[in-house]
Design a protein around this motif. Structure first.
Motif, PDB file in Angstrom:
ATOM      1  N   VAL A 268      17.085  51.567  60.859  1.00 14.78           N
ATOM      2  CA  VAL A 268      18.332  51.996  60.213  1.00 14.78           C
ATOM      3  C   VAL A 268      19.438  52.174  61.247  1.00 14.78           C
ATOM      4  O   VAL A 268      20.593  51.777  61.025  1.00 14.78           O
ATOM      5  N   ARG A 269      19.106  52.759  62.393  1.00  8.93           N
ATOM      6  CA  ARG A 269      20.123  52.925  63.436  1.00  8.93           C
ATOM      7  C   ARG A 269      20.664  51.588  63.899  1.00  8.93           C
ATOM      8  O   ARG A 269      21.875  51.425  64.122  1.00  8.93           O
ATOM      9  N   ALA A 270      19.794  50.618  64.021  1.00 12.95           N
ATOM     10  CA  ALA A 270      20.252  49.277  64.410  1.00 12.95           C
ATOM     11  C   ALA A 270      21.146  48.687  63.328  1.00 12.95           C
ATOM     12  O   ALA A 270      22.164  48.038  63.623  1.00 12.95           O
ATOM     13  N   GLN A 271      20.798  48.900  62.073  1.00 12.41           N
ATOM     14  CA  GLN A 271      21.598  48.398  60.957  1.00 12.41           C
ATOM     15  C   GLN A 271      22.977  49.046  60.925  1.00 12.41           C
ATOM     16  O   GLN A 271      23.989  48.390  60.668  1.00 12.41           O
ATOM     17  N   MET A 272      23.060  50.342  61.188  1.00 10.46           N
ATOM     18  CA  MET A 272      24.321  51.074  61.102  1.00 10.46           C
ATOM     19  C   MET A 272      25.258  50.775  62.271  1.00 10.46           C
ATOM     20  O   MET A 272      26.483  50.824  62.125  1.00 10.46           O
ATOM     21  N   GLY A 273      24.708  50.475  63.444  1.00 13.50           N
ATOM     22  CA  GLY A 273      25.558  50.151  64.587  1.00 13.50           C
ATOM     23  C   GLY A 273      26.434  51.317  65.001  1.00 13.50           C
ATOM     24  O   GLY A 273      26.069  52.487  64.878  1.00 13.50           O
ATOM     25  N   VAL A 274      27.637  50.989  65.481  1.00 12.15           N
ATOM     26  CA  VAL A 274      28.537  52.011  66.035  1.00 12.15           C
ATOM     27  C   VAL A 274      29.604  52.450  65.046  1.00 12.15           C
ATOM     28  O   VAL A 274      30.396  53.346  65.350  1.00 12.15           O
ATOM     29  N   GLY A 275      29.643  51.847  63.875  1.00 10.95           N
ATOM     30  CA  GLY A 275      30.681  52.179  62.894  1.00 10.95           C
ATOM     31  C   GLY A 275      30.442  53.523  62.250  1.00 10.95           C
ATOM     32  O   GLY A 275      29.378  54.135  62.375  1.00 10.95           O
ATOM     33  N   PRO A 276      31.445  54.023  61.515  1.00 10.88           N
ATOM     34  CA  PRO A 276      31.315  55.317  60.848  1.00 10.88           C
ATOM     35  C   PRO A 276      30.236  55.282  59.768  1.00 10.88           C
ATOM     36  O   PRO A 276      30.083  54.289  59.059  1.00 10.88           O
ATOM     37  N   GLY A 307      11.777  64.071  55.226  1.00  8.37           N
ATOM     38  CA  GLY A 307      13.201  64.354  55.120  1.00  8.37           C
ATOM     39  C   GLY A 307      13.799  64.714  56.461  1.00  8.37           C
ATOM     40  O   GLY A 307      14.891  64.245  56.825  1.00  8.37           O
ATOM     41  N   VAL A 308      13.087  65.538  57.220  1.00  7.60           N
ATOM     42  CA  VAL A 308      13.559  65.905  58.556  1.00  7.60           C
ATOM     43  C   VAL A 308      13.569  64.679  59.469  1.00  7.60           C
ATOM     44  O   VAL A 308      14.507  64.485  60.260  1.00  7.60           O
ATOM     45  N   GLU A 309      12.543  63.839  59.368  1.00  4.52           N
ATOM     46  CA  GLU A 309      12.503  62.622  60.192  1.00  4.52           C
ATOM     47  C   GLU A 309      13.713  61.733  59.919  1.00  4.52           C
ATOM     48  O   GLU A 309      14.292  61.151  60.850  1.00  4.52           O
ATOM     49  N   ILE A 310      14.092  61.610  58.656  1.00  3.10           N
ATOM     50  CA  ILE A 310      15.245  60.777  58.322  1.00  3.10           C
ATOM     51  C   ILE A 310      16.505  61.331  58.970  1.00  3.10           C
ATOM     52  O   ILE A 310      17.288  60.601  59.595  1.00  3.10           O
ATOM     53  N   ILE A 311      16.720  62.630  58.830  1.00  2.00           N
ATOM     54  CA  ILE A 311      17.944  63.221  59.387  1.00  2.00           C
ATOM     55  C   ILE A 311      17.937  63.145  60.908  1.00  2.00           C
ATOM     56  O   ILE A 311      18.937  62.745  61.527  1.00  2.00           O
ATOM     57  N   ARG A 312      16.831  63.520  61.518  1.00  2.00           N
ATOM     58  CA  ARG A 312      16.768  63.437  62.979  1.00  2.00           C
ATOM     59  C   ARG A 312      16.899  61.997  63.454  1.00  2.00           C
ATOM     60  O   ARG A 312      17.399  61.745  64.560  1.00  2.00           O
ATOM     61  N   GLY A 313      16.486  61.058  62.605  1.00  2.00           N
ATOM     62  CA  GLY A 313      16.639  59.652  62.944  1.00  2.00           C
ATOM     63  C   GLY A 313      18.070  59.178  62.925  1.00  2.00           C
ATOM     64  O   GLY A 313      18.369  58.068  63.374  1.00  2.00           O
ATOM     65  N   CYS A 314      18.990  60.006  62.400  1.00  2.00           N
ATOM     66  CA  CYS A 314      20.416  59.674  62.409  1.00  2.00           C
ATOM     67  C   CYS A 314      21.106  60.092  63.703  1.00  2.00           C
ATOM     68  O   CYS A 314      22.313  59.876  63.861  1.00  2.00           O
ATOM     69  N   ARG A 315      20.364  60.700  64.600  1.00  2.00           N
ATOM     70  CA  ARG A 315      20.938  61.078  65.900  1.00  2.00           C
ATOM     71  C   ARG A 315      21.446  59.841  66.618  1.00  2.00           C
ATOM     72  O   ARG A 315      20.763  58.821  66.704  1.00  2.00           O
TER      73      ARG A 315
END
Length: 358
Positions: A268-276, A307-315
């Motif tokens: 997911v982080r790779a998919q989101m990239g640097v954009g908002p 759920g916590v893994e998902i949020i922490r994965g947004c770091r």
């Protein structure tokens, strides 16, 4: 009385009311969490630090998110907790209008540091609780306008909003304001439901339609949208066909069972990239065994750990806003759903940009 607390700030007022010795304030290590007003400054301004339960009883004081100071506006804040107390877009069990109030009450259990990630939010950002949007419980469309107007003002200050819902309708007007400032955004959407219906009972605005409306108005960068935890019976054989057709990545709950979601979040982080990116978390993404206090529960959901893994994965993502929605206290007899929501909101705070980690 209220103006006294507001002017002095919660921590200083607590020291006055509970006669905390001066030597207990500001002279202990910030690593231990054993002080109320550590001398931490940024750009000449002291951070807001919630009072520690080592010195001030959790059950005391005015109920704000995490016992942070209350501010009337987002001016000067890096991040703010804000409530949107509506359930007039709900299709099943009501009660989410009381969600922000109960989440705040349960958040008294939160402490200053994240023991899992070692995030130090109150050494990193100026944060406060700025109260609730003044919603219109008799007119959902008017409420949506009020929400958008309120978030325009918040975002204009440079503050990142962390929203306590309220039903999921609120994501639509919030994203209207977010996209006005940032352009089309990526979306991490955690939910039992896709919330992409077109018309429900003749209405185009409700908690089952927000992301369809967002796509129609160009608020989302559809190649940077992921929906995680979707499940339940549907109105067609493939309830998520429309989402996939827009370019969304759909992660049905069956893909999440019996596993860590950390590998998924790397993708997911790779998919989101640097954009908002905007993070929207419906508490019904969790299995109702863990979070029964919600309007449209679906069995076989995510665990709180996931759920916590998902949020922490947004770091590391460029998060420009987050919400936690659909907590319905009338169906939350133990308070555990609201407590879980409060902790998930704290986890969101701990992955915002510019966060300091020990």
């Amino acid at each position: 009385m209220f103006s006294f607390w507001r002017n002095l700030g919660l921590t200083r007022a607590a020291a006055v009311f509970f006669s905390i010795p001066r030597q207990a304030l500001g002279q202990c290590s910030s690593r231990t969490g054993g002080c109320l007003i550590p001398n931490r400054e940024s750009s000449g301004s002291r951070y807001n630090v919630p009072p520690s339960a080592e010195f001030v009883a959790r059950v005391s004081g005015i109920s704000t998110m995490a016992k942070l100071p209350y501010r009337e506006t987002a001016d000067g804040l890096d991040a703010a907790f804000i409530g949107v107390p509506i359930d007039t877009g709900t299709s099943n069990r009501p009660g989410a209008r009381f969600g922000p109030r109960q989440i705040r009450a349960e958040s008294a259990l939160l402490r200053a540091y994240n023991s899992g990630t070692r995030a130090a939010p109150y050494e990193s950002l100026m944060v406060a609780d700025i109260g609730d949007v003044n919603v219109n419980l008799y007119d959902l469309k008017d409420t949506c306008k009020r929400i958008t107007e309120a978030y325009r003002k918040i975002l204009a200050t440079g503050c990142i909003p962390l929203t306590l819902g309220g039903d999921h309708t609120i994501a639509y007007p919030i994203l209207q304001a977010v996209a006005e400032k940032h352009g089309p955004v990526g979306l991490v959407h955690v939910d039992a439901h896709a919330d992409t219906s077109d018309v429900v009972l003749g209405e185009r605005i409700g908690h089952g339609t927000p992301f369809r409306r967002c796509v129609e108005e160009g608020l989302l960068d559809c190649q940077r949208v992921v929906q995680i935890g979707l499940r339940g019976s549907g109105y067609s054989a493939d309830s998520y066909e429309w989402s996939r057709a827009q370019g969304f990545r759909v992660v049905q709950v069956e893909e999440c069972w019996f596993k860590s979601l950390s590998p998924l979040m790397s993708e997911v982080r790779a998919q989101m990239g640097v954009g908002p990116v905007y993070l929207s978390f419906d508490i019904d993404a969790l299995d109702p065994g863990f979070a029964p206090g919600t309007g449209t529960p679906e069995i076989a959901g995510l665990t709180p750990i996931q759920g916590v893994e998902i949020i922490r994965g947004c770091r590391g993502l460029n998060l420009v806003g987050c919400d936690l929605v659909e907590v319905s206290p009338p169906y939350d007899t133990t308070g555990n759903t609201a407590l879980t929501g409060a902790n998930l909101l704290f986890e969101m705070l701990c992955v915002l940009p510019k966060m300091k980690y020990y």
